[in-house]
Scaffold this motif. Structure first.
Motif, short mmCIF file in Angstrom:
data_model
loop_
_atom_site.label_atom_id
_atom_site.label_comp_id
_atom_site.label_asym_id
_atom_site.label_seq_id
_atom_site.Cartn_x
_atom_site.Cartn_y
_atom_site.Cartn_z
N VAL A 199 -1.28 -1.40 -4.36
CA VAL A 199 -2.73 -1.69 -4.42
C VAL A 199 -3.56 -0.39 -4.40
N PRO A 255 -5.88 -1.62 -7.41
CA PRO A 255 -6.61 -2.52 -6.48
C PRO A 255 -7.27 -3.72 -7.19
N ALA A 274 -2.62 -11.44 10.68
CA ALA A 274 -1.72 -10.35 10.35
C ALA A 274 -2.32 -9.00 10.73
N VAL A 319 1.49 -13.34 4.13
CA VAL A 319 0.80 -12.11 4.53
C VAL A 319 1.57 -11.44 5.67
N GLY A 320 1.68 -10.15 5.61
CA GLY A 320 2.33 -9.40 6.69
C GLY A 320 3.60 -8.71 6.20
N ASN A 321 4.33 -8.18 7.16
CA ASN A 321 5.50 -7.36 6.80
C ASN A 321 6.79 -8.19 6.64
N SER A 369 4.30 -1.78 4.55
CA SER A 369 4.69 -2.04 3.17
C SER A 369 6.17 -1.78 2.97
N ALA A 390 0.87 -1.19 0.00
CA ALA A 390 0.00 0.00 0.00
C ALA A 390 0.90 1.24 0.00
N ALA A 418 -4.88 -6.56 -7.77
CA ALA A 418 -4.63 -7.31 -6.54
C ALA A 418 -5.79 -8.25 -6.24
N LEU A 419 -6.99 -7.72 -6.40
CA LEU A 419 -8.17 -8.57 -6.14
C LEU A 419 -8.21 -9.75 -7.12
N LEU A 471 -6.04 -10.00 -0.46
CA LEU A 471 -7.03 -9.33 0.38
C LEU A 471 -6.42 -8.25 1.28
N VAL A 472 -5.19 -8.47 1.66
CA VAL A 472 -4.53 -7.46 2.52
C VAL A 472 -3.13 -7.19 1.99
N THR A 473 -2.62 -6.04 2.38
CA THR A 473 -1.22 -5.71 2.05
C THR A 473 -0.51 -5.34 3.35
N PRO A 474 0.76 -5.62 3.39
CA PRO A 474 1.57 -6.24 2.35
C PRO A 474 1.34 -7.76 2.25
N GLN A 498 0.43 -5.96 11.25
CA GLN A 498 1.38 -6.05 10.14
C GLN A 498 0.73 -5.71 8.79
N VAL A 499 -0.48 -5.18 8.83
CA VAL A 499 -1.19 -4.92 7.57
C VAL A 499 -1.45 -3.42 7.43
N ASP A 500 -1.30 -2.93 6.21
CA ASP A 500 -1.53 -1.51 5.95
C ASP A 500 -2.92 -1.29 5.33
N ALA A 501 -3.33 -2.20 4.46
CA ALA A 501 -4.59 -1.97 3.74
C ALA A 501 -5.26 -3.32 3.43
N ILE A 502 -6.57 -3.27 3.30
CA ILE A 502 -7.30 -4.46 2.83
C ILE A 502 -8.04 -4.09 1.56
N LEU A 503 -8.32 -5.05 0.77
CA LEU A 503 -9.01 -4.82 -0.51
C LEU A 503 -10.45 -5.28 -0.39
#
Lengths: 105, 623
Positions: A58, A62, B40, A88-90, A32, A26, A65-66, A71-74, B45-50
């Motif tokens: 994203v 977006p 997460a 999923v995660g950093n 990210s 993101a 990505a979908l 579903l989530v970033t990073p 650890q997450v910045d954004a969701i889609l």
């Protein structure tokens, strides 16, 4: 803005086939940026030039990505070689990342 | 500076959700079904969701705050690094700009929006290679620091700098250029002015008559002006710090100075060090260089530039000033001598001494012209106490010279000074220069003038007679005239004195006594045979104690004459003597005034006519 960072690399010594990855972020949000930094460390240490990495923002793409099932970033997707994987995660848990990418330290 | 991600806010605003509110996290978690994703999110650890429904990315609160802060920081940096930013469309027409103006925009009508850069009326448009610039734009090249000039609405020159880079849409289609603007007017003017300023400073420094150099803290000459270099090249061992210029250590050179200048060099070094060390801001030192026979004023000033201690040293040749001072002092001394002198011989000696000592001449003689005999007589002389010179003067006593012969004759004829720098080369100077006897081979002769006539000459001889300058000639001319006036005055006073003596003698012969009275007609002086006159100092002529016998009307008439300040002659009166007989007298007088014209009394003579009057009385009685 499209932010695409592709590193075309030659084969490394530890992997016979190049590792192809795609990292969904993101923009420059904290996790990210952390994910990019953690992945760079692993690549430098274990993959050297034997990988390809694409970074997708994203906030700009977006739908892409979908479409990739993100579903989530990073989120980091291992696209090749098989099996594919998603992390999923950093990416701060280095051993989990390496295991998912099939890298033996 | 290349701007980083200027569309960040746009993308975020389009894609990101509204700010987080109550229940936001619950809603987010509801969107995310996967265990990994939920884990997460919970671990931060997450910045954004889609959001699959809206197809948008939703920033989580922490990420949103971080991006906003980053955006604000970025904007701040942009503002610090530039004075404005702008954006052009794919046809290079301005669609946005703020901050510093790009060209003169007195009104909205004349706005740059919708115009390309080359359509704007920049004053330096003719200097810009527009075809090359447009080709770079076609190649989508980044351009930096393109400079444009225009006159603003106040008529002031503005110089701006534009930098820009192309930007693209998601399909990599070129959308235009955007970039920043900087106002570089002050910088450009300063840069333009700086070389001119340096050149001007250099010219100014080189234009100074004084020798100027700048020393660093160790005494090395950093820079020097033309006068310094020329002097350094010409002094050849004479003076302080011989021949040192840029790159040389002046303090070291001063320390190596020997001879008469050594003491001055030591003083200079001490002064320069004090100035460099900041112990004093200014050091001035006046000295005489015997080798060059010149006076100098050295000035050392402290130069503190960026905490680096330096000193400016300048030497100014003040020989002319010192000479002028010296000659003025000489003129003053001569005037003082002549004013106070009442003896010609003493005055002449004193004047010759003053001239000789000032000019460092060894010997001076005054030759008086006797016009009747047509010869110069040696009248008076002065010399330094050197045996050879004294002996020469002794031998030249009684010497005479013809007023139309030799150097003195030429001076007498022309009325102008003459000098012989080297007497041995001029045979006519043999009587003036004392080469044979004393080794003095220079001479200086100038006339003494009274009422436009040369009445004598002053002749000086010395080893160091130099070509006189205009100031010295002016001084000796002035002194010659002063001496002439002095002699003339002395002569007039002598004549007057003799005349007074003669007059007094005649007065004494024609009268029996003389008298003086104050303004109240009381006798203040009575001289001569006054035994029988009855006159007493401090009394009036008509004082009763004087036993004067005269009609009251006669006294009244005399008093009225005195009151009118009239002169009176042979006023006759009689005095009763002790033997009971009358004595007869004439008295004559005239008023006396001081130099301001104020009446101060009477003076006159008295004559005893007793015998004549008695004879007349006897004769009348007989008849």
């Amino acid at each position: 803005m499209r932010r695409k960072k592709t590193l075309a690399k030659s084969l490394g010594s530890r992997l016979t086939a190049a590792l192809v990855m795609r990292l969904y972020v993101a923009n420059s949000a904290p996790n990210s940026l952390l994910a990019i930094a953690n992945l760079q460390i692993i690549c430098d240490e274990f993959l050297q030039d034997n990988f390809k990495l694409e970074i997708v923002d994203v906030l700009e793409e977006p739908l892409r990505a979908l479409a990739d099932g993100i579903l989530v970033t990073p989120s980091l997707a291992k696209l090749a070689p098989s099996p594919i994987a998603k992390i999923v995660g950093n990416l701060s848990d280095k051993s989990s990342v390496m295991r998912a990418l099939g890298i033996r330290g | 500076m290349k701007p980083r991600k200027p569309t960040l806010s746009v993308a975020k605003q389009k894609s990101a959700s509204p700010p987080a509110g109550p229940g936001f996290e619950t809603n987010i978690l509801r969107l995310v079904k996967g265990a990994h994703e939920s884990s997460a999110i919970k671990s931060g650890q997450v910045d954004a969701i889609l959001d699959p429904v809206s197809g948008r990315a939703i920033l989580l609160p922490d990420a949103q705050a971080a991006l906003l802060e980053r955006k604000a920081r970025f904007r701040s940096l942009i503002e610090l690094a530039s004075d404005g930013f702008w954006e052009q469309d794919e046809h290079y027409r301005f669609v946005l700009h703020n901050g510093v103006a790009i060209g003169n925009e007195p009104s909205k009508k004349e706005s740059i929006l919708g115009k390309t850069l080359w359509e704007l009326p920049f004053s330096n448009s003719h200097e810009i290679d527009w075809p090359t610039y447009q080709r770079q734009l076609e190649w989508r090249a980044v351009f930096r620091d393109m400079e444009f000039q225009y006159l603003d609405s106040a008529g002031q020159l503005r110089i701006i700098s534009l930098s820009g880079e192309p930007f693209f849409d998601l399909q990599a289609q070129f959308k235009g250029y955007r970039g920043i603007t900087r106002d570089i007017t002050a910088h450009k003017l300063a840069v333009t002015a700086a070389p001119e300023s340096d050149r001007f400073a250099r010219l100014t420094l080189d234009g100074l008559a004084a020798q100027v150099c700048v020393l660093d803290a160790s005494g090395v000459i950093i820079t020097a002006n033309n006068a310094w270099r020329a002097f350094a090249a010409s002094r050849d061992g004479m003076g302080i710090g011989t021949g040192v210029t840029e790159g040389g250590n002046y303090l070291t050179a001063c320390g190596q100075t020997l001879g008469h200048d050594q003491v001055d060099a030591i003083a200079m070094v001490a002064g320069i060090r004090q100035v460099i060390n900041g112990e004093r801001q200014l050091f001035r030192y006046e000295y005489f260089t015997a080798g060059a026979a010149r006076w100098f004023m050295a000035t050392v000033t402290h130069l503190n530039e960026a905490s680096v201690a330096r000193a400016i040293v300048s030497y100014e040749d003040i020989t002319d000033i010192k000479r002028t001072e010296q000659l003025l002092r000489l003129e003053y001394d001569v005037t003082r001598i002549l004013v106070n002198a009442n003896n010609t011989s003493v005055a002449l000696k004193a004047v010759m001494r003053a001239i000789g000592e000032t000019q460092q001449w060894d010997c001076g003689r005054y030759f008086r012209l006797d016009p009747a005999a047509e010869v110069f007589y040696l009248d008076e002389s002065w010399s330094v106490p050197a045996p050879a010179v004294l002996q020469f003067l002794q031998k030249s006593r009684g010497a005479v010279s013809h007023p139309r012969a030799g150097l003195m004759g030429r001076v007498c004829e022309s009325g102008q000074p003459l000098w012989v720098v080297n007497g041995t080369q001029d045979a006519r100077a043999s009587q003036i220069a004392l080469t044979h006897e004393t080794g003095l081979d220079g001479a200086f002769i100038f006339p003494v003038v009274a009422e436009s006539q040369v009445i004598g000459v002053l002749a000086f001889a010395s080893r160091i007679v130099r070509e006189p300058d205009e100031r010295l000639l002016q001084t000796v001319k002035h002194i010659g005239e002063q001496l002439g006036q002095f002699f003339h005055r002395q002569r007039a006073e002598n004549i007057l004195r003799q005349s007074e003596v003669r007059f007094r003698r005649l007065t004494e012969l024609s009268s029996d006594w003389i008298w003086e009275q104050d303004r109240d007609f009381r006798f203040t002086k009575v001289a001569g045979d006054i035994r029988n006159t009855g006159h007493v100092l401090g009394q009036f002529l008509w004082d009763p104690s004087a036993q004067v016998v005269l009609a009251e009307s006669a006294w009244i008439q005399l008093k009225s004459q005195l009151a009118e300040r009239w002169s009176f002659c042979d006023f006759e009166y009689a005095v009763m003597h002790k033997d009971g007989r009358l004595g007869y007298y004439y008295i004559s007088g005239e008023p006396v005034y001081d130099e301001t014209g104020a009446f101060i009394g009477y003076c006159g003579t008295g004559l005893d006519i007793t015998q004549r009057k008695r004879a007349e009385i006897v004769s009348r009685d007989i008849e």
